[in-house]
Design a protein around this motif. Structure first.
Motif, PDB file in Angstrom:
ATOM      1  N   ARG A 129      27.719  14.244  52.193  1.00  0.00           N
ATOM      2  CA  ARG A 129      26.314  14.237  53.402  1.00  0.00           C
ATOM      3  C   ARG A 129      27.105  13.871  54.744  1.00  0.00           C
ATOM      4  NH1 ARG A 129      21.652  14.904  52.133  1.00  0.00           N
ATOM      5  NH2 ARG A 129      20.682  13.834  54.148  1.00  0.00           N
ATOM      6  N   GLU A 130      28.185  13.589  54.709  1.00  0.00           N
ATOM      7  CA  GLU A 130      28.897  13.316  56.299  1.00  0.00           C
ATOM      8  C   GLU A 130      29.095  14.542  56.983  1.00  0.00           C
ATOM      9  OE1 GLU A 130      32.165  13.744  58.929  1.00  0.00           O
ATOM     10  OE2 GLU A 130      32.187  14.589  56.826  1.00  0.00           O
ATOM     11  N   THR A 131      28.899  15.547  56.128  1.00  0.00           N
ATOM     12  CA  THR A 131      29.024  16.854  56.800  1.00  0.00           C
ATOM     13  C   THR A 131      27.808  17.278  57.566  1.00  0.00           C
ATOM     14  OG1 THR A 131      28.636  18.224  54.932  1.00  0.00           O
ATOM     15  CG2 THR A 131      31.016  17.906  55.032  1.00  0.00           C
ATOM     16  N   ILE A 132      26.860  16.843  57.287  1.00  0.00           N
ATOM     17  CA  ILE A 132      25.557  17.213  58.212  1.00  0.00           C
ATOM     18  C   ILE A 132      25.881  16.730  59.602  1.00  0.00           C
ATOM     19  CG2 ILE A 132      23.273  16.010  58.648  1.00  0.00           C
ATOM     20  CD1 ILE A 132      22.816  15.615  55.804  1.00  0.00           C
ATOM     21  N   GLY A 133      26.378  15.832  60.106  1.00  0.00           N
ATOM     22  CA  GLY A 133      27.023  15.551  61.491  1.00  0.00           C
ATOM     23  C   GLY A 133      27.602  16.769  62.079  1.00  0.00           C
ATOM     24  N   ARG A 134      28.536  17.384  61.124  1.00  0.00           N
ATOM     25  CA  ARG A 134      29.693  18.400  61.534  1.00  0.00           C
ATOM     26  C   ARG A 134      28.844  19.597  61.844  1.00  0.00           C
ATOM     27  NH1 ARG A 134      34.968  17.925  58.855  1.00  0.00           N
ATOM     28  NH2 ARG A 134      35.243  15.921  58.006  1.00  0.00           N
ATOM     29  N   VAL A 135      27.985  19.935  60.798  1.00  0.00           N
ATOM     30  CA  VAL A 135      27.092  21.177  61.048  1.00  0.00           C
ATOM     31  C   VAL A 135      26.082  21.265  61.981  1.00  0.00           C
ATOM     32  CG1 VAL A 135      25.439  22.622  59.695  1.00  0.00           C
ATOM     33  CG2 VAL A 135      27.295  21.533  58.448  1.00  0.00           C
ATOM     34  N   ALA A 136      25.581  20.054  62.474  1.00  0.00           N
ATOM     35  CA  ALA A 136      24.517  19.781  63.587  1.00  0.00           C
ATOM     36  C   ALA A 136      25.365  20.244  64.617  1.00  0.00           C
ATOM     37  CB  ALA A 136      24.193  18.427  63.771  1.00  0.00           C
ATOM     38  N   ALA A 137      26.580  19.796  64.871  1.00  0.00           N
ATOM     39  CA  ALA A 137      27.421  19.768  66.168  1.00  0.00           C
ATOM     40  C   ALA A 137      27.901  21.311  66.240  1.00  0.00           C
ATOM     41  CB  ALA A 137      28.810  18.970  66.052  1.00  0.00           C
ATOM     42  N   GLY A 138      28.007  21.831  64.945  1.00  0.00           N
ATOM     43  CA  GLY A 138      28.446  23.332  64.843  1.00  0.00           C
ATOM     44  C   GLY A 138      27.518  24.380  65.178  1.00  0.00           C
ATOM     45  N   ALA A 139      26.354  23.619  65.197  1.00  0.00           N
ATOM     46  CA  ALA A 139      25.090  24.687  65.675  1.00  0.00           C
ATOM     47  C   ALA A 139      25.156  24.795  67.171  1.00  0.00           C
ATOM     48  CB  ALA A 139      23.713  24.039  65.193  1.00  0.00           C
ATOM     49  N   VAL A 140      25.610  23.626  67.877  1.00  0.00           N
ATOM     50  CA  VAL A 140      25.735  23.643  69.332  1.00  0.00           C
ATOM     51  C   VAL A 140      26.707  24.340  69.750  1.00  0.00           C
ATOM     52  CG1 VAL A 140      25.822  22.004  71.493  1.00  0.00           C
ATOM     53  CG2 VAL A 140      24.600  21.234  69.314  1.00  0.00           C
TER      54      VAL A 140
END
Length: 368
Positions: A129-140
């Motif tokens: 679930r830590e990867t949620i932050g990565r994916v949110a940043a990846g969207a940007v």
């Protein structure tokens, strides 16, 4: 805990635990004026959230993104962007039996060895679930790249023994199947293999491939800040990744120089390569061709078969893991690989802006 930040100019810091109140990311270094909404981020989060098929965990999380700062009237302000996703369906009791037990394939033992303490609920900070932050940043990051005409696309190349030959790729069908494979027939074969894994209470790994089109040449440095080296670090930082390659990768070790070298040619559009064994990177810098990288994803370590292990005191025991777990991590990790690739590219594009004095002078002469 150190090591939760990545990047130099476009820099992200992820935070939160699997069974805490929430997870998220702070993005520093995003330029002002980028159109950005929660819907933009949600499209990416929806690709990694649980419950998409019978091959993913049935943990019921909406994974709704909340932008807390850095955006005003639909545009980024240039200040840090903070994004929160609240955890809603934690079942910590599912992990009470492993409180003092080291799960094979997990970070339980290494966490204890480092800190003398760990959050055993779903793996805590080392949870997927830590990867949620990565994916949110990846969207940007992907929005920034799109504005520059650069496209990043990841997909599942293989699951277990089922691998798609490159000549059979059909990128238009990637989202037609829940495994995110660029061929629906191979996706059916992979699904049948995963059904076998489920019946035998086992799991599978696979390979994720990512391609970057329209990346300009000359991005990256020649020594420690090589583009391919930073991509390797970014991808290898994803929890389930156990291998990385770019271009021909390990196959290059079997080739001769005459086979592996990419011949240069030119036309009215400029210089180009006739082949792409290098995977779009030469000497640590992008060469203008498509960047192609691959990540090897290990099988999900949480399986229902009895496994031999020990407890904190070294006492041998047989462990059967209960709870909600993916029989394969690969489909949900596709967008994570895509995100970490995009974050790395944006950061290195921003760093490259100071590479040439003539370009700096050109930029500032326009501001007078």
């Amino acid at each position: 805990m150190a090591g939760s930040s990545y990047g130099t100019i476009f820099r992200i810091t992820t935070w939160g635990e699997s069974h805490g109140a929430g997870v998220g990311v702070v993005i520093d270094g995003c330029p002002a004026g980028l159109p950005l909404s929660e819907e933009d981020i949600q499209k990416y989060l929806n690709r990694r959230k649980p419950g998409q098929s019978k091959f993913t965990t049935q943990r019921k999380e909406s994974d709704q993104a909340e932008i807390l700062s850095g955006v005003f009237e639909g545009r980024t302000t240039g200040t840090p962007i903070s994004i929160l996703v609240r955890n809603q369906d934690q079942k910590s009791r599912d992990y009470s039996n492993i409180m003092n037990t080291y799960r094979p394939g997990h970070a339980d033992y290494t966490f204890d060895a480092k800190y003398g303490f760990r959050d055993y609920r779903g793996g805590g900070r080392s949870s997927g679930r830590e990867t949620i932050g990565r994916v949110a940043a990846g969207a940007v990051a992907c929005k920034i790249l799109e504005s520059l005409g650069i496209q990043v696309m990841a997909y599942t190349k293989s699951i277990g023994p089922v691998s798609i030959p490159e000549q059979d790729y059909d990128y238009s069908v990637i989202t037609d199947n829940t495994l995110y494979m660029p061929n629906n027939q191979y996706a059916e074969k992979a699904s049948a293999y995963l059904e076998e894994c489920i019946r035998s209470q086992d799991s599978s790994g696979g390979i994720i491939e990512c391609r970057v089109d329209h990346m300009p040449a000359g991005i990256g440095e020649t020594v420690f800040e090589k583009l391919d080296a930073n991509l390797a670090k970014a991808i290898m930082s994803i929890g389930a990744v156990k291998g990385f390659e770019i271009g021909d990768g390990f196959q290059a070790a079997k080739a001769s120089g005459s086979q592996n070298n990419d011949a240069f040619s030119s036309n009215s559009d400029g210089i180009y390569k006739e082949t792409n064994h290098s995977g779009g990177v030469l000497g640590g810098m992008s060469d203008g061709s498509t960047i192609v990288l691959r990540a090897a994803i290990k099988p999900t370590p949480s399986i229902s078969q009895p496994q031999d292990t020990v407890d904190k005191d070294g006492k041998p025991l047989s462990l059967t893991i209960h709870g909600r777990h993916d029989p394969v991590i690969v489909p949900r990790a596709v967008v994570v690989v895509e995100s970490m690739t995009a974050i790395t590219l944006v950061d290195m594009l921003f760093q490259n802006m100071a590479a040439r004095m003539d370009k700096i002078a050109e930029f500032y002469s326009k501001t007078r």
